[in-house]
Structure formats: structure tokens, C-alpha cells
Design a protein around this motif. Structure first.
Motif, short mmCIF file in Angstrom:
data_model
loop_
_atom_site.label_atom_id
_atom_site.label_comp_id
_atom_site.label_asym_id
_atom_site.label_seq_id
_atom_site.Cartn_x
_atom_site.Cartn_y
_atom_site.Cartn_z
N PHE A 1 0.57 -1.04 0.17
CA PHE A 1 -0.37 -0.10 -0.20
C PHE A 1 0.74 1.22 0.65
N ARG A 2 0.62 2.47 -0.62
CA ARG A 2 1.46 3.60 -0.35
C ARG A 2 0.06 4.80 0.08
N LEU A 3 1.54 5.05 0.65
CA LEU A 3 0.39 6.47 1.51
C LEU A 3 0.77 7.27 0.96
N HIS A 4 -0.41 7.94 -0.01
CA HIS A 4 -0.22 9.46 -0.06
C HIS A 4 -0.19 10.54 0.77
N SER A 5 -1.52 10.42 1.88
CA SER A 5 -1.24 11.51 2.86
C SER A 5 -2.31 10.87 3.85
N ALA A 6 -2.73 11.95 4.68
CA ALA A 6 -3.50 11.11 6.30
C ALA A 6 -4.00 12.36 6.41
N LEU A 7 -5.53 12.42 6.74
CA LEU A 7 -6.06 13.05 7.00
C LEU A 7 -6.81 12.99 8.52
N VAL B 1 -6.23 17.44 8.90
CA VAL B 1 -5.58 17.89 9.17
C VAL B 1 -4.59 17.04 8.03
N ARG B 2 -3.91 17.67 6.73
CA ARG B 2 -3.54 17.26 5.35
C ARG B 2 -2.04 16.60 6.35
N GLY B 3 -1.76 15.31 5.50
CA GLY B 3 -0.69 14.65 6.34
C GLY B 3 0.27 14.72 4.99
N ASP B 4 0.40 15.44 4.17
CA ASP B 4 1.57 14.73 2.92
C ASP B 4 2.58 15.37 3.21
N LYS B 5 2.95 16.02 3.42
CA LYS B 5 3.69 18.19 3.30
C LYS B 5 4.94 17.59 4.20
#
Length: 314
Positions: free
Chosen positions: A62-68, A79-83
Motif C-alpha cells: 500500500f502506498r500512503l499518499h496522505s493522511a487526515l 489535517v493533511r499529512g502529505d507535507k
């Protein structure tokens, strides 16, 4: 903070999340971005690696792109977690975490996150996509802070034969496997389309993989383990910000029995050479100035930081 690790998402103290509080969205737009040169680089590295180690095999991840992380009762506080930022929000029992997932594979990981070109790929991603991780594999890992009935937390000394963090202290962990959601499908045939509509099964695999990894590495029965609680997501910067979801798990066995079971050897006994136990008090005192800190691999450092923030009374 230690440059080897940062926190992508962190639950509030005593507010770790249960399985029903996790949601996932699976889509091709969350896959790694591509361009011809990087594909050639990945294929070249993989061919060379397999020639040296013919037992290697590729596998879907699985590829994690972002998390909220959001608090529905208090309005839109996602909260976006992709930065690659350090984030802490205050969830309540109605909080949910949403993972945006694509697909990747071990071959892509070796050719991106674990490649000497990783820094250049991050710069290219920032310039072209405003996302430093856009061209990286970003496979989602899992790790477990496991505590015995005596209140001791488990660390494992990694074997000198493993590819990453050899000889350092780690927590039990690994990866959730897309193949577990697609029984009977060959690894190379697993696709986002096959996973769509099976979001709850994906979440179940993420949580169950935590206990499976503990059982395989520590050799304790799965039945002795509590349901995992999600603490947050840590990023390993020695592999270009590779993400790992960290969990808290209780074991119904005392420390000595866990030690004895470990010494008998489990399915993944070859990955570590020794087991170590730390009291809760000592674990809460571990920081960058402590001698033990330099012995921890990045994933363990991230898990320790999350445990200290989220489960200080556990």
C-alpha cells in the motif's frame, strides 16, 4: 528533533484510535507519479539487485499518499499529512483518521526511497508537483509498541544480516499486504481497481498485520494480544520519509514468558538476535540525550515519540 525521524500525524494524549475510527480511500491518483528516466532507473537497480540476490521477489504494498485526522463534532479540523510536517490535533471519541492509499511495490521502493537518487526525486517532486514525495514509493509500514502484563515494553535487536538498520534496536513491525485482501490473485495482478470496494478489508489488514508481525517476530500467540490502538504516523528520513503507522498493543503474558517464547524462535526469528524489555518509566524518559537513543533505529524512534505523546499513562 532527530533528523532521522519526524511525526506526520499524532493523536492526542490518551486518545489513540480504534479500528472503527480509521477510514481509507483507495485511488490511482494516490499512486506514485512517474517519468521515463525514473522508470529506467528503477528497472536497472532491480535487475542488478536480483542478479546479486536471486532469491529476492517483488511484492505489492500500500502506498500512503496522505493522511487526515478530523474531529467531526467540532467542524472541519482535518489535517493533511502529505507535507512531511509535524502535526498534532485533539481528537475525541468521534475522531476519525483517513488514509489516502494507492499501490506500490518493493521494487519501486528500492528504486526511489532507498535509492541514491531519492533526494533528487524529492526536489523534482517539489518542483513539478508541489509534493516532495510524489515520485517516491512511500510503502506504508506498521509498528507496534507492545507491553507485557509486567508493564515492560518490547524492543528487538535487529540482525546484522537485514538490509536496513542492522544491529539496531527496533519494535516489532512490517507491512500490511494487499495480497491478503485479494486472495488467489497474483501479486503482479493486484490493482487499485481490485481493492476499491474493499476498504474495510484493507483497514482490517492494516490492524491485523500489526498482531501478525508481533506474533511472527516475538513468537507470542496472536490470541495473547489486544486489539491494536493507532497512535499516529512516523516518517523515516533515512529512507526519504518512508511512513509507518504506529500502534499500541497489550500482551496478556508476563515478561519472562514473552522472553522464553522469543528464545524458542518464531517464523521471523532470523530478523533479530535478542529481545530487550524497558519499563514504562524508562521508556518515557528516553530522549535524544539518552544513550539508548543512538541504538534505536528510526522506526523505533518514531514509535517511542508517539508512545510518549499519546500513551503516557499506559
Amino acid at each position: 528533533m532527530d533528523p532521522e525521524v519526524s511525526l506526520m500525524l499524532c493523536c492526542d494524549p490518551s486518545q489513540a484510535l480504534e479500528e472503527h475510527q480509521m477510514h481509507v480511500e483507495i485511488a490511482n491518483r494516490f499512486n506514485r507519479q512517474s517519468f521515463p528516466e525514473i522508470e529506467q532507473h528503477i528497472e536497472s537497480l532491480w535487475s542488478d539487485r536480483v542478479a546479486r540476490e536471486p532469491w529476492l521477489f517483488n511484492g505489492a504494498k500500500f502506498r500512503l499518499h496522505s493522511a487526515l485526522l478530523s474531529v467531526p463534532d467540532e467542524g472541519d479540523q482535518s489535517v493533511r499529512g502529505d507535507k512531511l510536517s509535524n502535526v498534532s490535533v485533539k481528537p475525541n471519541p468521534s475522531s476519525v483518521v483517513k488514509l489516502e492509499l494507492g499501490l506500490t511495490c518493493y521494487k519501486d521502493y528500492l528504486g526511489t526511497n532507498w535509492s541514491r537518487e531519492a533526494r533528487n526525486l524529492q526536489s523534482h517532486g517539489q518542483d513539478q508537483c508541489a509534493d516532495a514525495q510524489a515520485f517516491l514509493s512511500q510503502p506504508l509500514g506498521v509498528g507496534a509498541v507492545m507491553v507485557t502484563t509486567d508493564g515492560d515494553l518490547v524492543l528487538l535487536r535487529r540482525s546484522q544480516r537485514v538490509a536496513e538498520a542492522a544491529g539496531l534496536l527496533d519494535i516489532p513491525g512490517g507491512h500490511p499486504e494487499p495480497k491478503m485482501v485479494c486472495p488467489g490473485v497474483r501479486e503482479e495482478d493486484i490493482s487499485v481497481e481490485l481493492l476499491q470496494g474493499q476498504e474495510r478489508a484493507v483497514i482490517s489488514e492494516i490492524f491485523s498485520s500489526v498482531c501478525a508481525e508481533i506474533s511472527d517476530e516475538v513468537n507470542v500467540p496472536v490470541g495473547s494480544l489486544s486489539k491494536p490502538l493507532f497512535l499516529g504516523i512516523a516518517l523515516n528520513h533515512t529512507s526519504a520519509g518512508r511512513p509507518s503507522a504506529e500502534f499500541f498493543v497489550r500482551c496478556s503474558l508476563p515478561t519472562q514468558e514473552v522472553r522464553d517464547l522469543y528464545r524458542r524462535g518464531g517464523p521471523e526469528a532470523h530478523e533479530s538476535t535478542d529481545i530487550m524489555f524497558l519499563s514504562r518509566e524508562k521508556m518515557l524518559q528516553v530522549n535524544e540525550r539518552a544513550p539508548l537513543w543512538s541504538e534505536l533505529c528510526p522506526s523505533a524512534k518514531g514509535a517511542v515519540l508517539l508512545y510518549q505523546r499519546v500513551m503516557p499513562d499506559q
